[in-house]
Every structure is written in structure tokens, then in C-alpha cells.
Design an enzyme around this catalytic site. Structure first.
Site, PDB file in Angstrom:
ATOM      1  N   GLU A  11       0.843  -1.197   0.000  1.00 46.78           N
ATOM      2  CA  GLU A  11       0.000   0.000   0.000  1.00 46.78           C
ATOM      3  C   GLU A  11       0.878   1.246   0.000  1.00 46.78           C
ATOM      4  O   GLU A  11       1.981   1.233   0.549  1.00 46.78           O
ATOM      5  CB  GLU A  11      -0.862   0.014   1.275  1.00 46.78           C
ATOM      6  CG  GLU A  11      -2.265  -0.502   1.071  1.00 46.78           C
ATOM      7  CD  GLU A  11      -3.174   0.537   0.400  1.00 46.78           C
ATOM      8  OE1 GLU A  11      -2.683   1.421  -0.334  1.00 46.78           O
ATOM      9  OE2 GLU A  11      -4.387   0.452   0.620  1.00 46.78           O
ATOM     10  N   LYS A  44      -0.703   6.488   8.961  1.00 44.56           N
ATOM     11  CA  LYS A  44      -1.221   7.594   9.787  1.00 44.56           C
ATOM     12  C   LYS A  44      -1.945   6.984  10.984  1.00 44.56           C
ATOM     13  O   LYS A  44      -3.164   6.785  10.930  1.00 44.56           O
ATOM     14  CB  LYS A  44      -2.236   8.424   8.999  1.00 44.56           C
ATOM     15  CG  LYS A  44      -1.715   9.237   7.833  1.00 44.56           C
ATOM     16  CD  LYS A  44      -2.880  10.060   7.238  1.00 44.56           C
ATOM     17  CE  LYS A  44      -2.545  10.679   5.909  1.00 44.56           C
ATOM     18  NZ  LYS A  44      -3.735  11.255   5.242  1.00 44.56           N
ATOM     19  N   ASP A  94      -4.539   4.880   6.028  1.00 44.44           N
ATOM     20  CA  ASP A  94      -5.150   6.062   6.652  1.00 44.44           C
ATOM     21  C   ASP A  94      -6.257   5.539   7.585  1.00 44.44           C
ATOM     22  O   ASP A  94      -5.952   5.026   8.657  1.00 44.44           O
ATOM     23  CB  ASP A  94      -5.657   6.924   5.477  1.00 44.44           C
ATOM     24  CG  ASP A  94      -6.316   8.222   5.881  1.00 44.44           C
ATOM     25  OD1 ASP A  94      -5.658   9.055   6.506  1.00 44.44           O
ATOM     26  OD2 ASP A  94      -7.492   8.418   5.531  1.00 44.44           O
ATOM     27  N   ASP A 152      -1.605  11.114  -4.720  1.00 49.75           N
ATOM     28  CA  ASP A 152      -2.138  12.189  -5.552  1.00 49.75           C
ATOM     29  C   ASP A 152      -3.152  13.067  -4.857  1.00 49.75           C
ATOM     30  O   ASP A 152      -3.753  12.679  -3.857  1.00 49.75           O
ATOM     31  CB  ASP A 152      -2.838  11.581  -6.775  1.00 49.75           C
ATOM     32  CG  ASP A 152      -4.165  10.927  -6.377  1.00 49.75           C
ATOM     33  OD1 ASP A 152      -4.144   9.990  -5.543  1.00 49.75           O
ATOM     34  OD2 ASP A 152      -5.216  11.354  -6.866  1.00 49.75           O
ATOM     35  N   PHE A 207      -2.794  15.609   4.970  1.00 52.63           N
ATOM     36  CA  PHE A 207      -2.988  15.118   3.612  1.00 52.63           C
ATOM     37  C   PHE A 207      -1.687  15.335   2.841  1.00 52.63           C
ATOM     38  O   PHE A 207      -1.141  16.441   2.826  1.00 52.63           O
ATOM     39  CB  PHE A 207      -4.144  15.851   2.922  1.00 52.63           C
ATOM     40  CG  PHE A 207      -4.386  15.341   1.535  1.00 52.63           C
ATOM     41  CD1 PHE A 207      -5.040  14.134   1.330  1.00 52.63           C
ATOM     42  CD2 PHE A 207      -3.926  16.040   0.425  1.00 52.63           C
ATOM     43  CE1 PHE A 207      -5.230  13.634   0.053  1.00 52.63           C
ATOM     44  CE2 PHE A 207      -4.112  15.553  -0.862  1.00 52.63           C
ATOM     45  CZ  PHE A 207      -4.771  14.346  -1.045  1.00 52.63           C
TER      46      PHE A 207
HETATM   47  P1  IMP Z   1      -7.829   4.319   3.846  1.00 51.32           P
HETATM   48  O1  IMP Z   1      -8.743   3.334   3.179  1.00 51.32           O
HETATM   49  O2  IMP Z   1      -8.592   5.445   4.491  1.00 51.32           O
HETATM   50  O3  IMP Z   1      -6.834   3.677   4.772  1.00 51.32           O
HETATM   51  O4  IMP Z   1      -7.024   5.076   2.735  1.00 51.32           O
HETATM   52  C1  IMP Z   1      -6.294   4.390   1.867  1.00 51.32           C
HETATM   53  C2  IMP Z   1      -6.136   5.077   0.536  1.00 51.32           C
HETATM   54  O5  IMP Z   1      -6.584   6.447   0.494  1.00 51.32           O
HETATM   55  C3  IMP Z   1      -4.684   5.101   0.272  1.00 51.32           C
HETATM   56  O6  IMP Z   1      -4.276   3.909  -0.348  1.00 51.32           O
HETATM   57  C4  IMP Z   1      -4.539   6.309  -0.630  1.00 51.32           C
HETATM   58  O7  IMP Z   1      -4.745   5.922  -1.962  1.00 51.32           O
HETATM   59  C5  IMP Z   1      -5.627   7.252  -0.169  1.00 51.32           C
HETATM   60  N1  IMP Z   1      -5.053   8.225   0.790  1.00 51.32           N
HETATM   61  C6  IMP Z   1      -5.122   8.188   2.134  1.00 51.32           C
HETATM   62  N2  IMP Z   1      -4.474   9.237   2.705  1.00 51.32           N
HETATM   63  C7  IMP Z   1      -3.983   9.957   1.661  1.00 51.32           C
HETATM   64  C8  IMP Z   1      -3.190  11.179   1.588  1.00 51.32           C
HETATM   65  O8  IMP Z   1      -2.806  11.816   2.571  1.00 51.32           O
HETATM   66  N3  IMP Z   1      -2.873  11.590   0.321  1.00 51.32           N
HETATM   67  C9  IMP Z   1      -3.261  10.942  -0.802  1.00 51.32           C
HETATM   68  N4  IMP Z   1      -3.986   9.801  -0.773  1.00 51.32           N
HETATM   69  C10 IMP Z   1      -4.350   9.321   0.447  1.00 51.32           C
HETATM   70 MG    MG Z   2      -3.934   3.480  -2.174  1.00 45.93          MG
END
Ligand code: IMP
Ligand code: MG
Length: 178
Positions: free
Chosen positions: A100, A132, A104, A160, A153
Site C-alpha cells: 500500500e 497515519k 489512513d 495524488d 494530507f
Molecule cells: P484508507 O482506506 O482510508 O486507509 O485510505 C487508503 C487510501 O486512500 C490510500 O491507499 C490512498 O490511496 C488514499 N489516501 C489516504 N491518505 C492519503 C493522503 O494523505 N494523500 C493521498 N492519498 C491518500
Molecule cells: Mg492506495
């Protein structure tokens, strides 16, 4: 400072720090998977650069597969994870390493883990370039976190904002407007 669409970002992690973090993750994976043949499951789009650098440092035999997921709209998680390209290989007895860009909320990771449930895998582990912890809402273990970061972020090195910034070689965090 850089600008992408309507937002400004400032450098927060250097290209060198990213390279060092990837070397450390690679060293741990090489030690843990010596003599094994893991399947790296790369989570597109964001993980493409981390995956390329990490897998190029793997010293044994391995396989590489891809899934494509998305959950972000702009700078926020929608809370809903969409699968655009699903897993399409035989999971039976495989040792899986999810790759990954960033963990987040953990919603994407949860969906990935549910995807492999029932497939008869041997085991799985999670490698992520960024983690994070303040945003993480799940309990799944993150085995190989590259860099632990605050709840900002960020863009760059594959990550991106509205599709932009993946080509940047350092990490930039969103500048807070006041
Ligand atoms: P999660 O499902 O909330 O853990 O987020 C996972 C996905 O969201 C990551 O694989 C990223 O593609 C996107 N993402 C999460 N945080 C960020 C960030 O700070 N910048 C850009 N993409 C993010
Ligand atoms: Mg991702």
C-alpha cells in the site's frame, strides 16, 4: 512550495528519507521471506512507485499481482472503498504481502483482507510506505510501516490530489489556510 489545482503544498519528507524507509522495509521482508515465494499484491494506483522500488530489492523468487481500489475524493476519504480491478489469481497456499502507499482510516485494508478471506491463503502481511496512526480506525496489524506520519494530507511518490502529484519525488503536505 508547490501548487496542484487549487491547493498549495509544502515539502515534508525528502526523497532521501523515502529511499531509506524503503530500504529498511526491504531488509525486513528479505529476512522474513528468505527461501519463500511471496506474492506481492500491489494496490493501485498510489502504490506503484513504492512497489517498484520495494520489489526490485527483493532477493528471492516472488510473484506480483495488482488490485485497483479507490476511496478518496480530493483531500478526504469518502468512507466507501471501490474496487476497480479485483484479485484474479489462485490464493490457495499463497503467502501474500499487500503493498500500500498509505494506510489512513484502514477501510481499504479491511476490504483487501475481506477479499482474501476464504481463499485458502497460507498467510498475509501488510507493507505500507506511510501510516497515519491517528487516522487508523481498525485493529489489523501493520507489519511493515515505512514512515509513520501525522494526520496530514500528503502528495508525491505515487500519492495524488485529484490525480496530480504522483510524479513528485519528495512528499508534500497540504498547507493549512488561515
Ligand atoms: P484508507 O482506506 O482510508 O486507509 O485510505 C487508503 C487510501 O486512500 C490510500 O491507499 C490512498 O490511496 C488514499 N489516501 C489516504 N491518505 C492519503 C493522503 O494523505 N494523500 C493521498 N492519498 C491518500
Ligand atoms: Mg492506495
Amino acid at each position: 512550495m508547490i501548487r496542484l489545482n487549487d491547493l498549495s503544498f509544502e515539502e515534508s519528507i525528502s526523497a532521501n528519507a523515502i529511499t531509506e524507509a524503503i530500504e529498511q522495509v526491504a531488509a525486513k521482508i528479505n529476512a522474513d521471506y528468505a527461501g519463500k515465494t511471496p506474492v506481492f499484491v500491489v494496490v493501485l494506483n498510489g502504490a506503484f512507485r513504492f512497489a517498484s522500488a520495494l520489489i526490485s530489492k527483493f532477493e528471492g523468487d516472488c510473484r506480483v499481482e495488482f488490485v485497483k481500489m479507490s476511496s478518496y475524493d480530493g483531500t478526504e476519504s469518502t468512507g466507501e472503498v471501490m474496487t476497480h480491478i479485483a484479485l484474479d489469481f489462485d490464493l490457495e497456499d499463497q503467502e501474500i504481502i499487500f503493498v500500500e502507499d498509505i494506510v489512513d482510516s484502514g477501510n481499504t485494508l479491511e476490504k483487501l483482507i475481506n477479499m482474501i478471506a476464504g481463499g485458502g491463503i497460507a498467510n498475509y502481511r501488510v507493507a505500507t510506505l506511510f501510516f497515519k496512526p491517528e487516522a487508523y480506525t481498525k485493529e489489523y496489524k501493520i507489519h511493515y510501516p515505512g514512515l509513520t506520519i501525522p494526520n496530514d494530507f500528503i502528495v508525491g511518490y505515487g500519492l495524488d490530489y485529484n490525480g496530480l502529484g504522483r510524479n513528485l519525488n519528495a512528499i508534500y503536505k497540504l498547507k493549512k489556510t488561515d
